[in-house]
Scaffold this motif. Structure first.
Motif, PDB file in Angstrom:
ATOM      1  N   SER A 272      66.154  74.456  79.878  1.00  0.00           N
ATOM      2  CA  SER A 272      67.488  74.964  79.490  1.00  0.00           C
ATOM      3  C   SER A 272      68.581  74.208  80.243  1.00  0.00           C
ATOM      4  CB  SER A 272      67.588  76.472  79.706  1.00  0.00           C
ATOM      5  OG  SER A 272      67.542  76.756  81.080  1.00  0.00           O
ATOM      6  N   THR A 273      68.323  73.893  81.535  1.00  0.00           N
ATOM      7  CA  THR A 273      69.347  73.148  82.289  1.00  0.00           C
ATOM      8  C   THR A 273      69.586  71.775  81.662  1.00  0.00           C
ATOM      9  OG1 THR A 273      68.511  74.233  84.272  1.00  0.00           O
ATOM     10  CG2 THR A 273      70.012  72.395  84.627  1.00  0.00           C
ATOM     11  N   MET A 274      68.525  71.184  81.112  1.00  0.00           N
ATOM     12  CA  MET A 274      68.664  69.833  80.567  1.00  0.00           C
ATOM     13  C   MET A 274      68.987  69.846  79.068  1.00  0.00           C
ATOM     14  SD  MET A 274      65.716  67.862  82.765  1.00  0.00           S
ATOM     15  CE  MET A 274      66.231  66.221  82.278  1.00  0.00           C
ATOM     16  N   GLY A 275      69.172  71.054  78.522  1.00  0.00           N
ATOM     17  CA  GLY A 275      69.584  71.167  77.115  1.00  0.00           C
ATOM     18  C   GLY A 275      68.509  70.719  76.134  1.00  0.00           C
ATOM     19  N   LYS A 276      67.245  70.950  76.472  1.00  0.00           N
ATOM     20  CA  LYS A 276      66.140  70.550  75.587  1.00  0.00           C
ATOM     21  C   LYS A 276      65.540  71.782  74.908  1.00  0.00           C
ATOM     22  CE  LYS A 276      66.520  66.262  76.823  1.00  0.00           C
ATOM     23  NZ  LYS A 276      66.685  65.094  75.968  1.00  0.00           N
ATOM     24  N   SER A 277      64.484  71.556  74.102  1.00  0.00           N
ATOM     25  CA  SER A 277      63.881  72.658  73.348  1.00  0.00           C
ATOM     26  C   SER A 277      62.559  73.085  73.981  1.00  0.00           C
ATOM     27  CB  SER A 277      63.634  72.196  71.906  1.00  0.00           C
ATOM     28  OG  SER A 277      62.643  73.007  71.327  1.00  0.00           O
ATOM     29  N   GLU A 278      62.298  74.409  73.938  1.00  0.00           N
ATOM     30  CA  GLU A 278      61.023  74.918  74.477  1.00  0.00           C
ATOM     31  C   GLU A 278      59.837  74.455  73.641  1.00  0.00           C
ATOM     32  OE1 GLU A 278      61.019  79.073  75.515  1.00  0.00           O
ATOM     33  OE2 GLU A 278      62.743  78.828  76.869  1.00  0.00           O
ATOM     34  N   ASP A 279      60.112  73.869  72.472  1.00  0.00           N
ATOM     35  CA  ASP A 279      59.005  73.318  71.665  1.00  0.00           C
ATOM     36  C   ASP A 279      58.282  72.196  72.401  1.00  0.00           C
ATOM     37  OD1 ASP A 279      59.746  75.050  69.752  1.00  0.00           O
ATOM     38  OD2 ASP A 279      60.826  73.583  68.504  1.00  0.00           O
ATOM     39  N   LEU A 280      58.928  71.646  73.427  1.00  0.00           N
ATOM     40  CA  LEU A 280      58.277  70.560  74.185  1.00  0.00           C
ATOM     41  C   LEU A 280      57.095  71.078  75.011  1.00  0.00           C
ATOM     42  CD1 LEU A 280      61.305  68.473  75.582  1.00  0.00           C
ATOM     43  CD2 LEU A 280      59.691  67.773  73.806  1.00  0.00           C
ATOM     44  N   ILE A 281      57.075  72.402  75.292  1.00  0.00           N
ATOM     45  CA  ILE A 281      55.997  72.959  76.123  1.00  0.00           C
ATOM     46  C   ILE A 281      54.661  72.853  75.393  1.00  0.00           C
ATOM     47  CG2 ILE A 281      55.058  75.086  77.133  1.00  0.00           C
ATOM     48  CD1 ILE A 281      57.903  75.972  77.743  1.00  0.00           C
ATOM     49  N   THR A 282      53.659  72.298  76.087  1.00  0.00           N
ATOM     50  CA  THR A 282      52.305  72.227  75.539  1.00  0.00           C
ATOM     51  C   THR A 282      51.353  72.837  76.556  1.00  0.00           C
ATOM     52  OG1 THR A 282      52.933  70.050  74.724  1.00  0.00           O
ATOM     53  CG2 THR A 282      50.613  70.638  74.511  1.00  0.00           C
ATOM     54  N   TYR A 283      50.661  73.894  76.154  1.00  0.00           N
ATOM     55  CA  TYR A 283      49.680  74.495  77.067  1.00  0.00           C
ATOM     56  C   TYR A 283      48.414  73.650  77.028  1.00  0.00           C
ATOM     57  CZ  TYR A 283      52.836  78.390  77.546  1.00  0.00           C
ATOM     58  OH  TYR A 283      53.944  79.154  77.829  1.00  0.00           O
TER      59      TYR A 283
END
Ligand code: NAD
Ligand code: TYD
Length: 349
Positions: A272-283
């Motif tokens: 959120s600080t870097m203005g990106k999307s949580e879709d980048l998270i990969t478990y």
């Protein structure tokens, strides 16, 4: 404290500590570092010619070299940061963790014992030689893992779970033995997870910042609910300086800032600080034997020595993200491997 041997001073915490000491003391700082993949002299470029700074490229396991450094610089204080420090690497290749972290520590302890001419009965009188001190930089990981409740105190039994934490616990036991057997004036610090400038991008926070900058997937191990207790590296440095100055010989001091966070929440905060999307998270597949939770009880160092952290996590993480954004060149040289050529370029003469 006049002539301080800092080992591993080209790594993450060591280089921050060299900066800290040059800014806050008049001591001569001799940095002995083998420049493994984790050592980066660019971290110290700004102090390369400082009148109170010397760099020696070498291995803490090299007895002759360590003896020579003690003699050449009349070392009165040792702060041992040099170590293999990454848990994931220790799972793949444990041996180097034992030789560097354990044998390397023993070489330093032996050199200190010899150079400081400890009398055999020092241990009985408990009147330690004045003006000399050995500080072992250890980790909270030696205590093992916590469940949902409780915190590590200095009397929590050691129960290390990874080859890395076993090697650090073993080194701590050697340090303790040199105090008990030879009267070596030692102190041990056990800190929680650090973050901040110059951290090598294999560790959680710089790895996630770098991947965010490059819109790459963010690999979260397991369910991401493992908890670490984060401390800004500059607060770790001030704590070590405090223990060097005021810590009682033979004691252990835990260092932490009461800042427990689940891994995935750190990753979301960076996103959120870097203005990106949580879709980048990969478990991804969990780390074998992954410790679930660490938490430091810092009562001893805060009440006995008067140390307190100066960073809130919000301020520290915002500054750290900004630092990495402003040092893309530093990061890119690591990613490309170019930083390994720095020594030859700068020191070949
Ligand atoms: P790092 O991996 O960034 O740096 C280690 C440094 O030690 C590197 O400069 C490397 O070149 C040097 N080194 C490695 N083997 C050496 C050898 N045989 N001889 C001489 N130098 C050698 O590690 P870090 O994160 O800065 O950690 C420093 C110390 O603090 C370690 O002892 C670690 O166990 C401890 N610690 C780290 C953390 C953390 O969160 N990073 C927390 C608590 C304690
Ligand atoms: P790390 O920075 O390796 O420190 P340590 O293992 O010494 O605590 O890892 C911090 C936490 O983040 C740890 O629980 C493992 C997790 N982690 C990930 O989920 N993904 C990653 O890519 C990395 C490097 C770590």
């Amino acid at each position: 404290m006049k002539n301080v041997l800092v080992t591993g001073g080209a790594g993450f915490i060591g280089s921050n500590f060299v900066h800290y000491m040059l800014e806050n003391s008049d001591a001569l700082i001799v940095n002995l570092d083998a420049l493994t993949y984790a050592g980066n002299l660019e971290n110290l470029e700004d102090v390369r010619d400082h009148k109170n700074y010397r760099f020696v490229k070498g291995d803490i396991r090299d007895k002759a070299l360590v003896e020579q450094i003690f003699a050449d610089y009349d070392i009165d204080t040792v702060v041992n940061f040099a170590a293999e420090s990454h848990v994931d690497r220790s799972i793949v290749e444990p041996e180097i963790f034992l030789t560097t972290n354990v044998i390397g520590t023993q070489v330093l302890l032996d050199a200190a014992k010899r150079h400081w001419n400890l009398a055999p009965d020092d241990k009985y009188s408990r009147e330690y030689k004045e003006g000399v001190r050995y500080l072992q930089v250890s980790t909270d990981e030696v205590y093992g893992a916590l469940g949902k409740t409780g915190m590590f105190t200095e009397t929590t039994p050691l129960s290390p779970n990874s080859p890395y934490s076993v090697s650090k616990a073993s080194a701590d036991m050697l340090v303790r033995a040199y105090n008990n057997t030879f009267g070596l004036p030692v102190v041990i610090t056990r800190c929680s997870n650090n973050y901040g400038p110059y951290q090598f991008p294999e560790k959680l926070i710089p790895l996630m910042i770098n991947n965010c900058m490059n819109d790459k997937q963010l690999p979260v191990y397991g369910d991401g609910m493992q908890i670490r207790d984060w401390l800004h590296v500059k607060d770790h440095c001030s704590a070590i300086a405090t223990v060097l100055e005021k810590g009682r010989i033979g004691e252990v001091y835990n260092i932490g800032g009461n800042n427990e966070k689940a891994n995935v929440n750190i990753v979301k905060l960076i996103i959120s600080t870097m203005g990106k999307s949580e879709d980048l998270i990969t478990y991804v597949k969990d780390r074998p034997g992954h410790d679930r939770r660490y938490a430091i009880d810092n009562t001893k160092i805060t009440t006995e020595l008067g140390w307190a952290p100066s960073y809130t996590f919000e301020k520290g993480i915002a500054e750290t993200i900004e630092w990495f954004m402003n040092h893309r060149d530093w990061m890119n040289k690591i990613i490309s491997g170019d930083y390994l050529n720095y020594y030859n370029k700068m020191y070949e003469q």
